[in-house]
Design a protein around this motif. Structure first.
Motif, PDB file in Angstrom:
ATOM      1  N   SER A 116       0.841  -1.197   0.000  1.00  0.00           N
ATOM      2  CA  SER A 116       0.000   0.000   0.000  1.00  0.00           C
ATOM      3  C   SER A 116       0.876   1.247   0.000  1.00  0.00           C
ATOM      4  O   SER A 116       0.512   2.283   0.534  1.00  0.00           O
ATOM      5  CB  SER A 116      -0.975  -0.020   1.179  1.00  0.00           C
ATOM      6  OG  SER A 116      -0.294  -0.086   2.391  1.00  0.00           O
ATOM      7  N   ALA A 117       2.023   1.115  -0.636  1.00  0.00           N
ATOM      8  CA  ALA A 117       2.978   2.221  -0.700  1.00  0.00           C
ATOM      9  C   ALA A 117       2.728   3.071  -1.945  1.00  0.00           C
ATOM     10  O   ALA A 117       3.209   2.757  -3.025  1.00  0.00           O
ATOM     11  CB  ALA A 117       4.402   1.681  -0.683  1.00  0.00           C
ATOM     12  N   GLY A 118       1.957   4.124  -1.787  1.00  0.00           N
ATOM     13  CA  GLY A 118       1.769   5.090  -2.874  1.00  0.00           C
ATOM     14  C   GLY A 118       0.854   4.598  -3.973  1.00  0.00           C
ATOM     15  O   GLY A 118       0.124   3.609  -3.818  1.00  0.00           O
ATOM     16  N   TYR A 119       0.878   5.317  -5.092  1.00  0.00           N
ATOM     17  CA  TYR A 119      -0.041   5.022  -6.188  1.00  0.00           C
ATOM     18  C   TYR A 119       0.333   3.707  -6.872  1.00  0.00           C
ATOM     19  O   TYR A 119       1.494   3.316  -6.925  1.00  0.00           O
ATOM     20  CB  TYR A 119      -0.017   6.148  -7.227  1.00  0.00           C
ATOM     21  CG  TYR A 119      -0.300   7.516  -6.675  1.00  0.00           C
ATOM     22  CD1 TYR A 119      -1.110   7.694  -5.567  1.00  0.00           C
ATOM     23  CD2 TYR A 119       0.255   8.656  -7.263  1.00  0.00           C
ATOM     24  CE1 TYR A 119      -1.372   8.958  -5.054  1.00  0.00           C
ATOM     25  CE2 TYR A 119      -0.004   9.923  -6.755  1.00  0.00           C
ATOM     26  CZ  TYR A 119      -0.808  10.065  -5.647  1.00  0.00           C
ATOM     27  OH  TYR A 119      -1.055  11.320  -5.148  1.00  0.00           O
ATOM     28  N   ASP A 120      -0.682   3.072  -7.422  1.00  0.00           N
ATOM     29  CA  ASP A 120      -0.510   1.782  -8.086  1.00  0.00           C
ATOM     30  C   ASP A 120       0.016   2.010  -9.507  1.00  0.00           C
ATOM     31  O   ASP A 120      -0.724   1.923 -10.482  1.00  0.00           O
ATOM     32  CB  ASP A 120      -1.849   1.051  -8.104  1.00  0.00           C
ATOM     33  CG  ASP A 120      -1.748  -0.314  -8.756  1.00  0.00           C
ATOM     34  OD1 ASP A 120      -0.615  -0.752  -9.056  1.00  0.00           O
ATOM     35  OD2 ASP A 120      -2.800  -0.944  -8.970  1.00  0.00           O
ATOM     36  N   LEU A 121       1.302   2.280  -9.602  1.00  0.00           N
ATOM     37  CA  LEU A 121       1.886   2.554 -10.920  1.00  0.00           C
ATOM     38  C   LEU A 121       1.874   1.312 -11.802  1.00  0.00           C
ATOM     39  O   LEU A 121       1.692   1.406 -13.026  1.00  0.00           O
ATOM     40  CB  LEU A 121       3.313   3.075 -10.775  1.00  0.00           C
ATOM     41  CG  LEU A 121       3.473   4.442 -10.096  1.00  0.00           C
ATOM     42  CD1 LEU A 121       4.946   4.847 -10.105  1.00  0.00           C
ATOM     43  CD2 LEU A 121       2.634   5.514 -10.781  1.00  0.00           C
TER      44      LEU A 121
END
Lengths: 473, 473
Positions: free
Chosen positions: A195-200
């Motif tokens: 759940s670290a930042g946007y789902d690039l």
């Protein structure tokens, strides 16, 4: 379809920039007619437009250098894998460079203990599965064609196993991507979740080469099931076959594959694949699990089928029989093509919420009949996803117009039912207007905002996904 | 922890803009100390900073109007659900308006035949599951707290069932989102899959309120399994328990839940939840399926456990026994808190590739011992995800420093192993530097590019995810 058109010649004598590129790539840069024609998006029914040049990339640095050169020279760059996409993704509608990634075909790492593989973009799914077999592992995503895993990632491929194993969206953990400015990023991590930042990772999966060029992917692997049971089940009518699918999904039966062939497709496949299937609507099924689990599922399915005018479950007894069945399914496209001498196939797909599937398929079949078109219906029906394959004489405007009308109506109905204009083929150039019809202007404007932020000069596969996405000075 | 700080008073007399806002929202706008304090991000160990005002939204129009007003007045807006996030997501570090969505708690649509529910953002997971029970359906994602489904979407929540059912990433089909300019989009469709354009749903899931405010979500539902079997298994040592988990996942056993409580946590839970568990490392398990399938899985697991110094599988015989077990698991946080009178709990989590899990947990446990910290380890270990819960006296700098050191080392090791600094708690303000350590500057720069494109004035939950993301004029 027809001989691809060449936009313009690329090898202007005395062009310093081009000379620099030639120096960098040597014989791996080609402007030969035969080569650029092969990279013009030959599959499917869309117009093939050849790029100005093809570069065969062999490393991340090759990709980055090629993209930087294209950026400096304001030329489009189109990533190219096995060339099996169907909505005109590869047609060089604004010219530029086709970046052929098929030589980047190294399997970089297989971690059996983490159930992960990292591969270069040019590795094909069959190549990977061949490599994995001795480890008792497999990669399930199977769009039919022996596509590259980079291309499958870029187009969010799914296919026959998606009902159980999900699509590329669910099975790519992280990707290496070269951005429009030549920078290289790893989109995610190797953990099962983060759940670290946007789902690039999710952003690049399905971006059709418009946001970056994918050069490596890390994929989830699965243990080859202890028991695999393949079977066919023939139904009295199409409604019965589809209704049985709907009930199977609603009950959460956990089938690994549940594929529909309509009557026309069965006839085509019998002819093309030398099968002797009863020429009625048919489901091809596969169950994965323990011996007891698989038997339990098969019995449950047989019960469901019996309630929908289905015949007995005919089990494939040998691995050869099983292979022949799935080979025929994979060859459905070529079987449809063979229905009409000299035909091209216009394949389209939609995906609807499962309860809307019977209505969707039956209305489309009726529409095909009413129009007198030559077309088969096949589908990954467990996902609510099906394809219509029109066998078309490309010189016959009636054929094209007919297919176009049926396609329009099928998509409108799918959107009306809360579904999508494409379950797995993507937008490419073929469904750019449909994307807006489906999502609305505000949604697509947001997609454009993202495209503009990541690729401000619009060099990455311009003209795909967005109607005016290719507008170049 | 301590009494939240109030940044500044909001009710400047004579402020025309504010008067307009008061006129729009009436009593649903509050600047009362008690109200803003409740919306300051009280959960966890981060400093609580109260917003200037709280607006209780009751409709999409309320949300859009509030966001537009904030945009016009260059004030932050922080979406607020049940307030259970743990990394300071809700702390109003730059002031502004907290947009309380808990009154948007309508279950808008349940389609049993499509296995879908559409709910407003303020519906909690327990509320939804209570509503679904009579239909024989459930929504599996269970982060422990009775969070809102909007909040769970915004933070990409997962929890105990993720090993089988995935996370919010896998279970949100589409969301209604209000953008920074007040425009409203639906991010996706109701079909099981789509390859139409960029995965906007995936982009908003886990964006922590920094890209838009989620007001509705459409979720996948599942049939309540025919048979649910819960059990505990006690291990001689932590290594054995974790090794059994790793083998279970590598063999693809398909457990629905597999949760670790370390010895300290078992002790804490026994005391807090009045249990009589053996005070050794323990796995809590759940199997979902047919009666035969569940039994098969349980037997297979028992075999694995026996190979890793595990005891017999102790089956929960009654629904009450099962509930008590999972209630205790959900209360683990409060049990850890009760270890030290007046404690706050600093909870942190990492997630690693499954084969790295034993090394990761054992080194962290050893580190806790070496530092003499009071902390428990619990985890959704099937995903490679675990939590450390430090019971801390917030007035004691030694406690904080000790936890910080252990946290730093745990995260460094997780990143080193290819994992992530957070499996499910998110970045918030607590792990902004860790995000860069994990992904690298280029990756995070790309995330910032997306943030800047979607929210150019940086009004949406500023200062979260990015270290200088809150830099405001």
């Amino acid at each position: 379809m027809s001989e691809p058109k060449i936009r313009r010649e690329f090898d202007d004598a005395g062009d310093a920039a081009l000379n620099a590129l030639r120096e960098r790539f040597g014989e791996r840069l080609s402007t030969a007619h035969a080569i650029v024609s092969q990279h013009s998006g030959l599959e499917g029914h869309h117009a093939s437009l050849a790029p100005d040049a093809v570069i065969y990339a062999e490393s991340n640095e090759d990709v980055a250098d090629a993209i930087r050169w294209c950026a400096d020279n304001d030329l489009p760059v189109i990533a190219h894998g096995a060339g099996t996409s169907l909505e005109g993704h590869l047609s060089a509608i604004h010219g530029g460079v086709s970046l052929d990634l098929t030589r980047m075909n190294a399997i970089l790492d297989v971690s059996a203990e983490n159930l992960l593989a990292t591969v270069q973009a040019g590795v094909t799914r069959e190549q990977l599965n061949h490599h994995l077999r001795d480890l008792g592992l497999f990669f399930p995503i199977d769009p039919g064609a022996n596509a590259t895993l980079g291309g499958m990632t870029a187009t969010r491929a799914s296919g026959t196993n998606a009902v159980r194993y999900g699509t590329m969206r669910d099975n790519v953990l992280t990707a290496k991507v070269v951005l429009a400015n030549g920078a290289v990023i790893e989109t995610g991590v190797r953990a099962a979740k983060s759940s670290a930042g946007y789902d690039l990772t999710g952003l690049f999966v399905g971006s059709e080469g418009t946001l970056g060029v994918i050069t490596e992917v890390t994929l989830r692997l699965y243990g080859i099931p202890e028991k695999i049971l393949s079977a066919t089940c023939v139904f009295k009518d199409l409604d019965g076959a589809v209704s049985a699918v709907i009930e199977t999904i609603q009950l959460g039966l956990g089938v690994a594959r549940i594929e529909l062939l309509d009557e026309t497709q069965v006839r085509a496949s019998n002819a093309f694949s030398k099968l002797r299937l009863v020429e009625q609507p048919t489901l091809l099924l596969e169950f994965h699990g323990s011996p007891a689990g698989v038997e339990e599922q098969a019995l449950q399915f047989a019960d469901i089928a019996a309630g929908h005018r289905g015949g007995a479950l005919i089990i494939a007894r040998t691995p050869e029989e099983r292979s022949r069945l799935w080979k025929a399914r994979h060859d459905a496209y070529f079987a449809a093509k063979a229905l009409l001498p000299g035909a091209v196939v216009w394949t389209t797909d939609v995906c609807v919420p499962i309860a809307a599937l019977a209505d969707s398929i039956l209305k489309t079949r009726a529409d095909i009949e009413a129009e007198g078109a030559l077309a088969t219906i096949v589908g990954h029906v467990g996902d609510g996803n099906y394809h219509v394959m029109f066998a078309i004489d490309p010189q016959n405007p009636t054929h094209m117009a007919r297919a176009s009308r049926i396609n329009e109506r099928m998509i409108s109905r799918a959107i009306e039912a809360g579904g999508t204009c494409t379950g797995e083929h993507g937008i490419g150039i073929g469904k750019r207007d449909k994307l807006i019809a489906e999502r609305g202007e505000t949604n697509v404007t947001l997609m454009r905002t993202i495209k503009a932020a990541l690729d401000p000069a619009n060099i990455l596969n311009p003209g795909k996904i967005f109607v005016d996405g290719g507008a170049r000075p």
